[in-house]
Each structure stands twice: as structure tokens, then as C-alpha cells.
Write a protein that holds these residues in place. Structure first.
Motif, PDB file in Angstrom:
ATOM      1  N   UNK A   1       5.677  -8.175  -2.334  1.00 35.71           N
ATOM      2  CA  UNK A   1       5.360  -6.768  -2.082  1.00 35.71           C
ATOM      3  C   UNK A   1       6.126  -5.853  -3.038  1.00 35.71           C
ATOM      4  N   UNK A   2       7.420  -6.162  -3.274  1.00 40.13           N
ATOM      5  CA  UNK A   2       8.227  -5.290  -4.132  1.00 40.13           C
ATOM      6  C   UNK A   2       7.725  -5.280  -5.576  1.00 40.13           C
ATOM      7  N   UNK A   3       7.019  -6.343  -5.963  1.00 42.00           N
ATOM      8  CA  UNK A   3       6.505  -6.366  -7.333  1.00 42.00           C
ATOM      9  C   UNK A   3       5.602  -5.160  -7.587  1.00 42.00           C
ATOM     10  N   UNK A   4       5.088  -4.576  -6.509  1.00 43.40           N
ATOM     11  CA  UNK A   4       4.211  -3.409  -6.664  1.00 43.40           C
ATOM     12  C   UNK A   4       4.961  -2.210  -7.239  1.00 43.40           C
TER      13      UNK A   4
ATOM     14  N   UNK B   1      14.711   1.018  -6.175  1.00 48.07           N
ATOM     15  CA  UNK B   1      14.981   2.359  -5.663  1.00 48.07           C
ATOM     16  C   UNK B   1      15.827   3.170  -6.629  1.00 48.07           C
ATOM     17  N   UNK B   2      16.598   2.479  -7.520  1.00 51.36           N
ATOM     18  CA  UNK B   2      17.388   3.222  -8.496  1.00 51.36           C
ATOM     19  C   UNK B   2      16.501   3.842  -9.583  1.00 51.36           C
TER      20      UNK B   2
ATOM     21  N   UNK C   1       0.841  -1.195   0.000  1.00 49.60           N
ATOM     22  CA  UNK C   1       0.000   0.000   0.000  1.00 49.60           C
ATOM     23  C   UNK C   1       0.879   1.249   0.000  1.00 49.60           C
ATOM     24  N   UNK C   2       1.987   1.195   0.743  1.00 50.21           N
ATOM     25  CA  UNK C   2       2.891   2.348   0.804  1.00 50.21           C
ATOM     26  C   UNK C   2       3.600   2.562  -0.535  1.00 50.21           C
ATOM     27  N   UNK C   3       3.882   1.457  -1.225  1.00 47.61           N
ATOM     28  CA  UNK C   3       4.502   1.589  -2.546  1.00 47.61           C
ATOM     29  C   UNK C   3       3.496   2.200  -3.520  1.00 47.61           C
ATOM     30  N   UNK C   4       2.253   1.718  -3.413  1.00 43.21           N
ATOM     31  CA  UNK C   4       1.223   2.183  -4.340  1.00 43.21           C
ATOM     32  C   UNK C   4       0.927   3.670  -4.138  1.00 43.21           C
TER      33      UNK C   4
ATOM     34  N   UNK D   1      15.498 -10.325  -2.702  1.00 47.57           N
ATOM     35  CA  UNK D   1      14.744  -9.162  -2.232  1.00 47.57           C
ATOM     36  C   UNK D   1      15.616  -7.923  -2.225  1.00 47.57           C
ATOM     37  N   UNK D   2      16.870  -8.120  -1.810  1.00 48.26           N
ATOM     38  CA  UNK D   2      17.810  -6.998  -1.758  1.00 48.26           C
ATOM     39  C   UNK D   2      18.098  -6.468  -3.172  1.00 48.26           C
ATOM     40  N   UNK D   3      18.306  -7.411  -4.105  1.00 47.35           N
ATOM     41  CA  UNK D   3      18.558  -7.002  -5.494  1.00 47.35           C
ATOM     42  C   UNK D   3      17.355  -6.251  -6.052  1.00 47.35           C
ATOM     43  N   UNK D   4      16.180  -6.808  -5.836  1.00 47.15           N
ATOM     44  CA  UNK D   4      14.962  -6.176  -6.360  1.00 47.15           C
ATOM     45  C   UNK D   4      14.783  -4.795  -5.743  1.00 47.15           C
TER      46      UNK D   4
END
Lengths: 275, 266
Positions: free
Chosen positions: B169-172, B258-259, B88-91, B250-253
Motif C-alpha cells: 500500500x505504501x508504494x502508492x 511522510x517526510x 485509495x486514501x494515498x492516491x 513498513x515503519x521505515x517506508x
């Protein structure tokens, strides 16, 4: 009096149709998303049946019932529950609406609250579950060894409709309970999802006390166990008399009446959070 | 504040936050108990037909059911962990605020999720398990060593569980609407962790495949240690390897996201 009640019911149906129609149109704006979530709904319930099929890859019978008969029970339970879920499954959200105060908006609108709440976020994707149940039921019908007399044939649609009615009553009663315990919406899952899972297995699997409980206290046994054992020509659970197989419609009506009064009591006791 | 203390505080916050919802916890205990009851009877019927199916006796199968009910919300196998909030925070774009914090994004959410998982284990997991152990014939080890070995496997399961859900979650970041991925996540998790049926009961190639997938670390691995069905060390290696792979991914994603991230909202 009776006329007023009939008019109110008609109003409710009309409000339900309008709101549900609005939600259908809004979900249809994103067709790909609709197709995916419907498929997801289908797949989620299909996994339950995969588990049953995997069980039967290791055994020939469960509680004395072979796979086609278990599939018959499964299909009936999943279809009735799926229909109830499609019709009024959104009522689960009542607790949240009480907590965040949005229930008040529904109270001031000139339409029955129950109809508004049931139609709120009407999710056509729930057809995924109904379809899955109906497919399993259809498959089982090609495999079960049943002498299809007229009364057995007639019992089929009666069973699905009454089962849907009984599950609707459980949904409404669960929502009424949420007026009292706003945070405890998950209790409802035990009776709705738990109920349909229970009925997917033969009554012979479960302890007598549990079967008694879902026959006499929360009469889920009338959704499929009792009428289905008649269709399949199996011994009745708890040695009940034969006519009980035909009692489902009456039980459904009684359940709906009880759930309706619980709903009215709950609604009367409602005090807005007022934030 | 030292980094260790910071994440400990985040974990404690996660624990406390879920502890506030008392009625919801009680409701969850009730629901898990009801589902446990239904499953126990079906498993008993199954093991009546085929004793020693999958190498378990009936008491072990019953124990497995109650473990599953204890782990369902602890490991958020059916969803409902911190990943919902992160998504939700990503969205909404609020994740930008998280990125400004002098804390690592992944460790922050891992700490919060461990706190949540610990509460769910104590608040929602223990009671249905105790109910099951008192009302049904179960198979529990008598020595403290096996229990300790089991707890280590549970902690590793929490790491693997978070590793999977963090990726979900990161897929968002790329998809914005994560509903589909979340749904696929819990569908796979439900089946491949052995919630529906113990993985050692699943026959053939399908069984072999699900047993090497990361989800088997969640329920099957700790259960097999408790039931004396597997040695701790190889199990830890298996779980640990998946934890490293998933957390590394997860770290790579996360760094990729973030880049190139374009934060929503404004």
C-alpha cells in the motif's frame, strides 16, 4: 416479430462495438499500463498451469490422464472461458451498478442494456488469459496422441465456440441473479472461475455426483469434457452415449436462451435504488 | 482514551464494518466451499498417485485444502484487505487527514486489518472448513494444546500478512497508481503462500526458496502446526522474525514517505 428481434440484435451488436471500441481507445492512451496489465493477466492464469506442471513433476498421471491430455483439457477450458470473459466479463459489475444507481443511466440510453453492460469497461488486457490458454492448447496438440480424422478436426473450433457460448450464458445468468442479490456477486465466481478450474482437470478426478451436476444441471461438461474425451478417444464420463460429444452447440444455444430469459426477468424486476 | 483502547476500538470497527456485508459474506462462504471441493478432488487424485507426497497423507492434504480456503480472505492472500482503502486514501490525498490524527498510522491500519481478519476468519473461514471436515476424511488434532498452538500461528500469520500488504500500500506514495504492485503482490502471495500447492510438495531449489520467503508464514506454517508437521516454537520464531522485519520496513517506508510526501489533491 422475428424481424424486430433481428433488428434489436443488430442494434445491440452495434452498441457493443461502439462502446467496446471507445474503451479500447481509452486504454490505448496508456500503452505501458496496457502492456503491463495484459502481461499480469497472462501471468496470473499461467500460475494455475505452473501448479499443474509442478504436480506432474511428482506424478505421471492425474485421474489416469497424462500431462499432455490434462493440458489439452486446460487449454480448451481456458481459451473458451477467456473468450467469454473478454466478450462479456464486465457484466460482473452489475451488482455494484445496481447498488450505486448508475444502472439507471444505461436504462435511459437508446441501446439494449445487455449490450451496454457487456461492453462497459471492455478490457482488451483479458487477451492475456486467452493467449495463455491458446498457448497451452497449442503445446498440448503437439504432444497428444490423436488420430486426426475430419470430424475430430472439425470438433476443435466447434468446441471452443460452444464453450465460449456456455460460459457467456453463465455470465449473463450470474448477472441476472445480481438483480436479486446485489451484494452476492461472488457467487458468480464460483460458477465462472470455479467452472473453468474444474474443467481443467479430467472428469475421472471428481466424484460422480459432481460430474452429474455439471453435466445435467449446469452443463459445463459440454465445454470440453465430453467433446474432448471423443477427440482423445477416452471413455465418456458417466457412460454417456457417443453422440453427446457433438451436442455442445445445441447445449450452448439452449443455455444462452435460458440465460436470456433469466436476464429479461431480472431486468423487469429491477427497481432503482433512487438515491 | 488510552492508546490500547483506541486501537481496540479501531479493530472492533474493522470487525463490525465487514460484518455488515451479510450477503457478500454468504456469497464468499459459498465460493470458498466450491473452490475447496474442486481442489480436494484434485489433491485426492494427486495423493492417490503418490501417497505421502510432501510428507502428508491424504487426510492431511485434504485438511490443508480447507485451511487454505479458510485463510484466503482472512489473510487477504488474494488481496482485499485494508490496503485497498489505504492506497485509495494515498492516491486521493485523504491520507493527510490520517496523518493529523493523534494516532500512529501503521498501528491504526494494523488494528483495522486485524479486526477485518478476525471477522473474515469467523464469518468466511469457519463454515467452509466445517463443511470440509464433515464431508471429507480430514486429519484434525484431538488435543486442545495443538489447537491453541495453531491459533497463535494464525495470529502471527495475520501480522506477517498485514506487514506485506502495508508495504504494498505504501508504494502508492511513490507510484501513485498501485495497480501493478497490487497485482504482483497477490500473484506472489497466491503462489508463495502455498494456496496453489502445498509448499512442501514443490521440488528442488524453487521449493527451498518459497519455504523461506515470508509468504510461507501465511498458510504453510499454521497448517504444519495443526497437522503436527512442525514444532510450534521454531515456527513462531520464523513467523515472528518476518513480522518484525516487515513491520519494521513498513515503519521505515512510512517515515520516509511522510517526510517527503507531497499530498495529492487540494
Amino acid at each position: 416479430m422475428a424481424e424486430g428481434r433481428a433488428r434489436r440484435a443488430a442494434e445491440g451488436v452495434r452498441a457493443y462495438r461502439l462502446i467496446a471500441g471507445m474503451w479500447v481507445r481509452s486504454t490505448m492512451a496508456y500503452r505501458a499500463s496496457f502492456a503491463m496489465t495484459t502481461f499480469g493477466n497472462f501471468a496470473a492464469t499461467f500460475l494455475d498451469f505452473v501448479a499443474i506442471m509442478l504436480m506432474f513433476s511428482r506424478v505421471d498421471a492425474l485421474g489416469g490422464y497424462p500431462l499432455p491430455e490434462v493440458a489439452f483439457l486446460y487449454g480448451l477450458s481456458a481459451t473458451s472461458f477467456g473468450l467469454a470473459d473478454l466478450l462479456i466479463g464486465s457484466m460482473e459489475r452489475l451488482g455494484r451498478r445496481v447498488r450505486d444507481g448508475t444502472l439507471d443511466t444505461l436504462l435511459v440510453r437508446p441501446a439494449p442494456v445487455l449490450a451496454q453492460l457487456a461492453a462497459d469497461r471492455f478490457a482488451l488486457r483479458r487477451l492475456g488469459r486467452v493467449t495463455q490458454g491458446a498457448l497451452v492448447l497449442g503445446w498440448s496438440l503437439t504432444r497428444v496422441d490423436v488420430d486426426w480424422t475430419a470430424d475430430r478436426l472439425l470438433l476443435m473450433p466447434v468446441m471452443v465456440a460452444s464453450g465460449c457460448g456456455i460460459f457467456c450464458a453463465v455470465f449473463v445468468a450470474g448477472a441476472a441473479f445480481q438483480f436479486v442479490a446485489q451484494d452476492a456477486s461472488e457467487v458468480q465466481n464460483a460458477f465462472t472461475y470455479g467452472g473453468t478450474t474444474l474443467l481443467q482437470y479430467p472428469p475421472t478426478v471428481f466424484a460422480k455426483e459432481l460430474v452429474r451436476g455439471v453435466t445435467f444441471v449446469l452443463p459445463l461438461a459440454f465445454v470440453n469434457w465430453l467433446p474432448a474425451t471423443y477427440v482423445l478417444g477416452r471413455p465418456y464420463p458417466l457412460g454417456l452415449p457417443e453422440w453427446t460429444a457433438f451436442a455442445s452447440p445445441l447445449v450452448a444455444v439452449a443455455c444462452c436462451a435460458l440465460a436470456g430469459s433469466a436476464w429479461r426477468a431480472g431486468l423487469r424486476s429491477y427497481r432503482s435504488t433512487g438515491s | 482514551m488510552g492508546a490500547g483502547r483506541l486501537y481496540a476500538a479501531v479493530a472492533a470497527g474493522g470487525f463490525r464494518r465487514y460484518a455488515t456485508y451479510r450477503a457478500a459474506t454468504a456469497a464468499g462462504v459459498f465460493t470458498n466451499t466450491v473452490f475447496g471441493l474442486i481442489l480436494v478432488y484434485t489433491y485426492q487424485a494427486l495423493w492417490d498417485e503418490r501417497p505421502l507426497l510432501g510428507g502428508y497423507d491424504q487426510a492431511q492434504a485434504v485438511t490443508y485444502v480447507w485451511l487454505g480456503q479458510a485463510f484466503l480472505s482472512t489473510l487477504a492472500i488474494g488481496g482485499g484487505g485494508v490496503e485497498d482503502e489505504l492506497m485509495e486514501r494515498i492516491r486521493t490525498g485523504n491520507v493527510a487527514i490520517d496523518l493529523y490524527r493523534p494516532a500512529d498510522l501503521q498501528l491504526w491500519w494494523l488494528a483495522a486489518d486485524l479486526g477485518r481478519a478476525l471477522f473474515q476468519l469467523l464469518g468466511r473461514g469457519v463454515l467452509p472448513f466445517v463443511f470440509g471436515a464433515l464431508c471429507f476424511p480430514v486429519s484434525l488434532p484431538a488435543d486442545a494444546g495443538t489447537w491453541a498452538a495453531f491459533l497463535v500461528a494464525v495470529i502471527l500469520a495475520m501480522l506477517v500478512g498485514f506487514g506485506i500488504r502495508y508495504l504494498v500500500a505504501l508504494s502508492a506514495f511513490w507510484l501513485l497508481d498501485g495497480t501493478g504492485v497490487t497485482q504482483m503482490g497477490w500473484l506472489l502471495g497466491y503462489f508463495c503462500s502455498g494456496m496453489l500447492l502445498p509448499l512442501n510438495v514443490i521440488p528442488g531449489v524453487l521449493g527451498e526458496v518459497v519455504r523461506v520467503l515470508p509468504w510461507s508464514s501465511l498458510l504453510q506454517a499454521p497448517a504444519d502446526i495443526l497437522l503436527g508437521h512442525a514444532d510450534p516454537l521454531p515456527t513462531y520464531l520464523f513467523q515472528g522474525a518476518w513480522a518484525v522485519v516487515l513491520l519494521g520496513a513498513g515503519r521505515l517506508a512510512q517515515s520516509a514517505a511522510t517526510r517527503r510526501v507531497v499530498v495529492q489533491g487540494g
